[in-house]
Design a protein around this motif. Structure first.
Motif, PDB file in Angstrom:
ATOM      1  N   LEU A 192      58.162 -14.169 -47.939  1.00 37.32           N
ATOM      2  CA  LEU A 192      56.268 -14.003 -48.175  1.00 37.32           C
ATOM      3  C   LEU A 192      55.947 -14.308 -46.723  1.00 37.32           C
ATOM      4  CD1 LEU A 192      57.383 -17.158 -50.965  1.00 37.32           C
ATOM      5  CD2 LEU A 192      55.576 -15.444 -50.452  1.00 37.32           C
ATOM      6  N   SER A 240      58.320 -13.571 -54.383  1.00 35.03           N
ATOM      7  CA  SER A 240      58.178 -14.942 -54.178  1.00 35.03           C
ATOM      8  C   SER A 240      58.824 -16.051 -54.389  1.00 35.03           C
ATOM      9  CB  SER A 240      56.429 -14.636 -54.602  1.00 35.03           C
ATOM     10  OG  SER A 240      56.577 -14.587 -55.732  1.00 35.03           O
ATOM     11  N   SER A 241      60.203 -16.029 -55.399  1.00 32.62           N
ATOM     12  CA  SER A 241      60.744 -16.675 -55.848  1.00 32.62           C
ATOM     13  C   SER A 241      62.477 -16.385 -56.576  1.00 32.62           C
ATOM     14  CB  SER A 241      59.890 -17.194 -57.223  1.00 32.62           C
ATOM     15  OG  SER A 241      60.031 -15.920 -58.270  1.00 32.62           O
ATOM     16  N   ILE A 298      54.298 -11.543 -56.226  1.00 35.65           N
ATOM     17  CA  ILE A 298      53.717 -11.025 -56.449  1.00 35.65           C
ATOM     18  C   ILE A 298      52.934  -9.985 -56.386  1.00 35.65           C
ATOM     19  CG2 ILE A 298      51.148 -11.925 -55.334  1.00 35.65           C
ATOM     20  CD1 ILE A 298      52.969 -14.341 -54.255  1.00 35.65           C
ATOM     21  N   ARG A 325      47.337 -17.545 -52.397  1.00 35.65           N
ATOM     22  CA  ARG A 325      48.708 -18.012 -53.489  1.00 35.65           C
ATOM     23  C   ARG A 325      50.056 -17.763 -52.398  1.00 35.65           C
ATOM     24  NH1 ARG A 325      50.207 -13.523 -58.044  1.00 35.65           N
ATOM     25  NH2 ARG A 325      52.348 -15.129 -58.704  1.00 35.65           N
ATOM     26  N   ILE A 326      49.864 -16.792 -51.663  1.00 32.89           N
ATOM     27  CA  ILE A 326      50.403 -16.505 -50.210  1.00 32.89           C
ATOM     28  C   ILE A 326      51.438 -18.459 -50.144  1.00 32.89           C
ATOM     29  CG2 ILE A 326      51.761 -16.025 -48.162  1.00 32.89           C
ATOM     30  CD1 ILE A 326      50.918 -12.941 -50.100  1.00 32.89           C
ATOM     31  N   GLN A 382      52.283 -20.689 -52.721  1.00 30.67           N
ATOM     32  CA  GLN A 382      54.073 -20.222 -52.554  1.00 30.67           C
ATOM     33  C   GLN A 382      54.939 -20.767 -51.783  1.00 30.67           C
ATOM     34  OE1 GLN A 382      54.704 -19.706 -55.673  1.00 30.67           O
ATOM     35  NE2 GLN A 382      56.776 -19.189 -55.401  1.00 30.67           N
ATOM     36  N   GLN A 383      54.620 -19.991 -50.197  1.00 30.26           N
ATOM     37  CA  GLN A 383      55.499 -20.709 -49.466  1.00 30.26           C
ATOM     38  C   GLN A 383      55.563 -21.708 -48.913  1.00 30.26           C
ATOM     39  OE1 GLN A 383      53.112 -18.963 -46.541  1.00 30.26           O
ATOM     40  NE2 GLN A 383      55.164 -16.972 -45.376  1.00 30.26           N
TER      41      GLN A 383
END
Length: 426
Positions: free
Chosen positions: A67, A147-148, A162, A363-364, A367-368
């Motif tokens: 990320l 991202s996950s 993402i 969004r990043i 998510q971080q």
């Protein structure tokens, strides 16, 4: 029964001491490692869960790194788009300056060329770790940022990403980017009537002589255009007489300018046909004449009926191909207006792209933050399963150490009890 063969008290004391020592070793191990479940033998189920979740946490740490790289790449693209937006605004301002009479368009083009080169430099420089989303000719435009990670009920591990489609972000892409692709600007022509000034001059001899009509652009409110003695004087016809198509063209241009109407070109061809041309749809209505002199609408090339311009073609170019040195004689103003619309369209696309990348940035960031909190939550969950309670273990250690000392004393007493039998035989 007292026996010299079997010392039951010593055996009991020894077993008790061994149990205490075993518990003491276990407690000391927990204190030294910090774990209540350090090995599979301590608690197989908890150890298995903890081992799996620790592995997932390490994977999530890699996700955080991914990320971070993705965020840096997106930031580079956003910075480039933001800088390109500012340069495009400057080009638009230069082109607007070039519409003025008497401006050296060659000098203006030199400035525009420098700005065009700056746009290319910005695009080529907006990269991170070899990733450039602005100058990009790759066939595949979909980019993924890990991202996950997730684990389903069956224990299968999945990796989430993402997805970012950079196609709309590219400034240069082999004639497919925002700045190097051709942008088509529609051209509208309104063919009116045929003027007769070449065969019969038109004189605005009286102060009340007036020709008027209205022009509406893009469906906006109509503006009234008036031609009077003052209009002719402003157009350079000091004797208030129109004697040629060139004079008539100058008068119409002056009248349109006085009415605040921009971007409408006037032309009169070899057959005396009057045409208004614009890059925007328009309508000419309510042509009428008033005054003492015998001036007719038809003699001025106008028609009494309403005229709606029709799309007759397109002006096509790209931002990188804008060149004021190649303007067609007699159509300079219209072409510059077309250039302005091309830049304006590119500016709109760059602004939209920057807004889209801004959403990806957000969004990043979210998510971080989420992954970081999730890692903490997983660590806490694993800790609740396998970590030792140091307060409890320290209390147990003190108790076991005391029990050990008492056990040693008890074993010593039990061992010495057999010695008392010797006194019976003295």
């Amino acid at each position: 029964m007292t026996s010299i063969m079997t010392n039951a008290s010593a055996m009991t004391a020894l077993q008790s001491l061994q149990s205490i020592n075993s518990s003491l070793d276990e407690t000391q191990s927990r204190i030294s490692t910090g774990y209540r479940v350090a090995e599979a033998q301590d608690n197989a189920a908890y150890w298995s869960i903890a081992t799996t979740m620790r592995s997932d946490n390490q994977a999530m740490s890699a996700v955080v790194d991914s990320l971070g790289i993705g965020a840096a790449t997106v930031d580079a693209a956003y910075t480039g788009l933001n800088a390109a937006k500012d340069v495009l605004s400057e080009i638009k301002a230069k082109l607007t300056t070039a519409t003025s009479d008497g401006v050296d368009k060659g000098k203006v083009q030199e400035e525009i060329t420098a700005l065009q080169n700056q746009l290319k430099t910005i695009s080529d420089s907006a990269s991170f770790s070899g990733q450039n989303w602005l100058s990009n000719t790759e066939a595949t435009t979909n980019k993924q940022i890990v991202s996950s990670i997730s684990r389903d009920a069956a224990g299968s591990l999945g990796v989430g990403a993402i997805d970012v489609d950079i196609d709309s972000y590219r400034l240069y892409s082999a004639d497919a980017g925002i700045l190097d692709k051709t942008i088509d600007i529609a051209q509208f022509d309104g063919v009116l009537g045929s003027a007769t000034v070449e065969t019969s001059a038109i004189s605005f001899a009286n102060a009340n002589d007036k020709i008027s009509f209205t022009v509406s652009q893009n469906g906006d409110a109509a503006r009234t255009v008036e031609i009077t003695q003052a209009t002719l004087a402003s157009a350079g016809l000091s004797d208030t007489t129109i004697r040629s198509n060139a004079d008539l063209k100058a008068v119409y241009e002056q009248a349109l300018s006085d009415a605040g109407i921009d971007g409408v070109e006037v032309s009169i061809d070899a057959t005396d046909s009057l045409t208004f041309t614009s890059l925007e749809s328009f309508k000419v209505t309510n042509a009428a004449t008033t005054g003492t002199s015998a001036i007719t609408v038809a003699s001025m090339g106008l028609v009494a009926t309403d005229t709606t311009a029709s799309a007759t073609g397109t002006f096509s170019t790209s931002v990188e191909d804008i060149d004021l040195n190649t303007l067609t004689l007699g159509q300079e103003s219209a072409q510059i207006q077309a250039y302005i619309k091309v830049v304006d369209e590119a500016l709109s696309q760059v602004t939209t792209a920057a807004a889209s990348i801004g959403a990806v940035q957000n969004r990043i960031d979210l998510q971080q933050e989420f992954v970081s909190k999730l890692m903490d939550t997983v660590s806490e969950g694993v800790g609740s399963l396998v970590d030792a309670d140091m307060t409890e273990e320290s209390t147990r250690l003190k108790a076991l150490q005391t029990q050990q000392q008492l056990g040693v004393q008890a074993l010593s007493i039990a061992n010495n009890s057999s010695q008392s039998l010797l006194s019976l035989f003295r």
